[in-house]
Design an enzyme around this catalytic site. Structure first.
Site, PDB file in Angstrom:
ATOM      1  N   TRP A   1      -4.037 -45.938  44.519  1.00 25.02           N
ATOM      2  CA  TRP A   1      -5.266 -46.379  45.195  1.00 25.02           C
ATOM      3  C   TRP A   1      -5.598 -45.481  46.384  1.00 25.02           C
ATOM      4  O   TRP A   1      -6.756 -45.144  46.599  1.00 25.02           O
ATOM      5  CB  TRP A   1      -5.158 -47.843  45.617  1.00 25.02           C
ATOM      6  CG  TRP A   1      -5.026 -48.757  44.435  1.00 25.02           C
ATOM      7  CD1 TRP A   1      -3.996 -49.615  44.164  1.00 25.02           C
ATOM      8  CD2 TRP A   1      -5.961 -48.907  43.335  1.00 25.02           C
ATOM      9  NE1 TRP A   1      -4.231 -50.269  42.989  1.00 25.02           N
ATOM     10  CE2 TRP A   1      -5.414 -49.862  42.454  1.00 25.02           C
ATOM     11  CE3 TRP A   1      -7.189 -48.317  43.021  1.00 25.02           C
ATOM     12  CZ2 TRP A   1      -6.056 -50.249  41.276  1.00 25.02           C
ATOM     13  CZ3 TRP A   1      -7.833 -48.708  41.848  1.00 25.02           C
ATOM     14  CH2 TRP A   1      -7.273 -49.656  40.993  1.00 25.02           C
TER      15      TRP A   1
ATOM     16  N   ASP B   1      -7.006 -50.303  53.194  1.00 22.60           N
ATOM     17  CA  ASP B   1      -7.245 -51.038  51.961  1.00 22.60           C
ATOM     18  C   ASP B   1      -6.191 -52.144  51.915  1.00 22.60           C
ATOM     19  O   ASP B   1      -4.996 -51.861  51.800  1.00 22.60           O
ATOM     20  CB  ASP B   1      -7.094 -50.063  50.784  1.00 22.60           C
ATOM     21  CG  ASP B   1      -7.263 -50.727  49.421  1.00 22.60           C
ATOM     22  OD1 ASP B   1      -7.407 -51.965  49.355  1.00 22.60           O
ATOM     23  OD2 ASP B   1      -7.253 -49.979  48.418  1.00 22.60           O
TER      24      ASP B   1
ATOM     25  N   LYS C   1      -7.092 -60.388  44.081  1.00 23.36           N
ATOM     26  CA  LYS C   1      -5.637 -60.428  44.191  1.00 23.36           C
ATOM     27  C   LYS C   1      -5.205 -61.701  44.925  1.00 23.36           C
ATOM     28  O   LYS C   1      -4.407 -62.464  44.442  1.00 23.36           O
ATOM     29  CB  LYS C   1      -5.082 -59.217  44.949  1.00 23.36           C
ATOM     30  CG  LYS C   1      -5.309 -57.772  44.441  1.00 23.36           C
ATOM     31  CD  LYS C   1      -5.749 -57.559  43.098  1.00 23.36           C
ATOM     32  CE  LYS C   1      -5.884 -56.207  42.472  1.00 23.36           C
ATOM     33  NZ  LYS C   1      -6.120 -55.014  43.168  1.00 23.36           N
TER      34      LYS C   1
END
Ligand SMILES: *Cc1c(COP(=O)(O)O)cnc(C)c1O
Length: 361
Positions: free
Chosen positions: A102, A172, A196
């Site tokens: 990511w 993030d 999530k």
């Protein structure tokens, strides 16, 4: 009804009381005679949901007043472009720590808009640790400094934040938001996809310090400019109404049933310890991450044999423990144990793994 324990990295489990409440309110939300899915986003009732969700997030995360909270779409992936479009407008430089897929995607996307500089990486060992950072390597004139706080795929997390001085730290936090208390003041901007740890897919939360809004390049598309969403209370266009409502229920669950993020952290630490302690004494399974960098949310592990890994994933699913297959880039197994995974789910997993080890020794 037979519910499974779902160890998926996302979309993932939601707390059962939240699902029950959503079900009870499905046909008639608070006497409105409608489902939240059906109502106008401009209605008073939905306005109430929006305000309450923001208020709850501020309360639960202890977000200071000088930060804006935005409810957007496009996933964390769109933030990989929105962050540079909005912030990479001074020196057009930003620093990145590559701790996994990511962070790497964010760095690659930012490189389309300016100089996306790499100041640390753990790629040499398949991102199985958090690299030691040398602040002398940081660029003092960078427009921001990007990290991925918890690495969903590789199962590592930062336990110490980089000292970036005046340079705004951007994180993030898709796979660790609401899992433990976080000092928001240490950051210029935080973002997370909801699927999530906050609710269903479709909602992305951005928390941005006031002074970082309004710096976007002139030709930035309207929808990609944070200013647009600040000016319109995240209602420039139709927001992901139902996902916001579900996020509200999750936040109420954290505040009223769990008792806040301090308590949430305690539960998450206990769950993670259960699993890591098992892995550490096992003669078949082993965790793939350096101990001090282990994530509380995502736990990758292997047997050492791809065949045995696959057998384990398959038999676990048959026992009601689903989605344990590791990410395709790592292989092996991965248990994502987000907030909504009850302790009993982890306990059941550990019992299953112990029995599997015995049967396949
Ligand atoms: C899942 C995830 C993403 C991607 O999120 P999307 O909402 O699918 O764009 C980005 N970063 C992290 C840390 C993630 O866990």
């Amino acid at each position: 009804m037979n519910r499974v324990y779902n160890f998926s990295a996302g979309p993932s489990m939601l707390p059962e009381p939240v699902l029950r409440r959503a079900a009870a309110e499905m046909l008639d939300y608070e006497g409105s005679g409608q489902s939240v899915m059906e109502m106008s986003h401009r209605s008073k009732v939905f306005e109430g949901i929006m305000n309450r969700t923001e208020q709850l997030l501020r309360e639960v995360m202890d977000i200071p007043p000088e930060y804006r909270v935005l409810f957007l779409q496009g996933g964390a992936s769109l933030q990989f472009a929105m962050v540079p479009l909005n912030l990479m407008t001074g020196s057009k430089k930003a620093d990145f720590v590559l701790t996994g897929q990511w962070a790497t995607k964010a760095q690659k996307e930012a490189a389309r808009f300016g100089e996306a500089l790499v100041v640390g990486s753990s790629k040499d060992e398949t991102f199985s640790y958090i690299p030691e950072l040398d602040p002398k390597a940081f660029h003092a004139d960078a427009d921001y400094f990007h990290i991925c706080l918890n690495n969903t795929i590789y199962g590592t997390r930062f336990t110490k934040l980089p000292e970036t001085g005046e340079v705004p730290l951007v994180a993030d936090i898709s796979s660790c938001i609401l899992s433990e208390p976080l000092d928001v003041r240490r950051f210029g901007l935080l973002f997370a996809g909801a699927q999530k740890n906050m609710g269903p897919a479709g909602l992305t939360v951005v928390i941005v310090r006031d002074d970082l809004v309004g710096r976007a390049a002139e030709n930035t598309p309207t929808m990609l400019n944070y200013q647009t969403h600040v000016d319109n209370g995240s209602m420039f266009n139709t927001p992901p109404c139902y996902s916001i409502y579900m996020c509200m229920l999750v936040l109420e669950w954290i505040r009223d049933e769990i008792g806040g993020l301090g308590e949430m952290k305690k539960r998450n630490e206990e769950k993670a310890a259960l699993l890591y302690d098992f892995l550490d004494q096992s003669r078949m399974f082993r965790g793939t991450v350096r101990k001090q960098d282990r994530s509380l949310m995502n736990v990758p592990f292997v047997t050492g044999s791809a065949e045995l890994d696959a057998k384990c994933v398959k038999e676990a699913a048959a026992a009601g423990l689903v989605n344990l297959k590791g990410h395709r880039s790592v292989g092996g197994l991965r248990a994502s144990i987000y907030n909504a995974m009850p302790r009993e789910g982890v306990q059941r997993l550990v019992e299953f793994l112990a029995a599997f080890e015995k049967a396949n020794a």
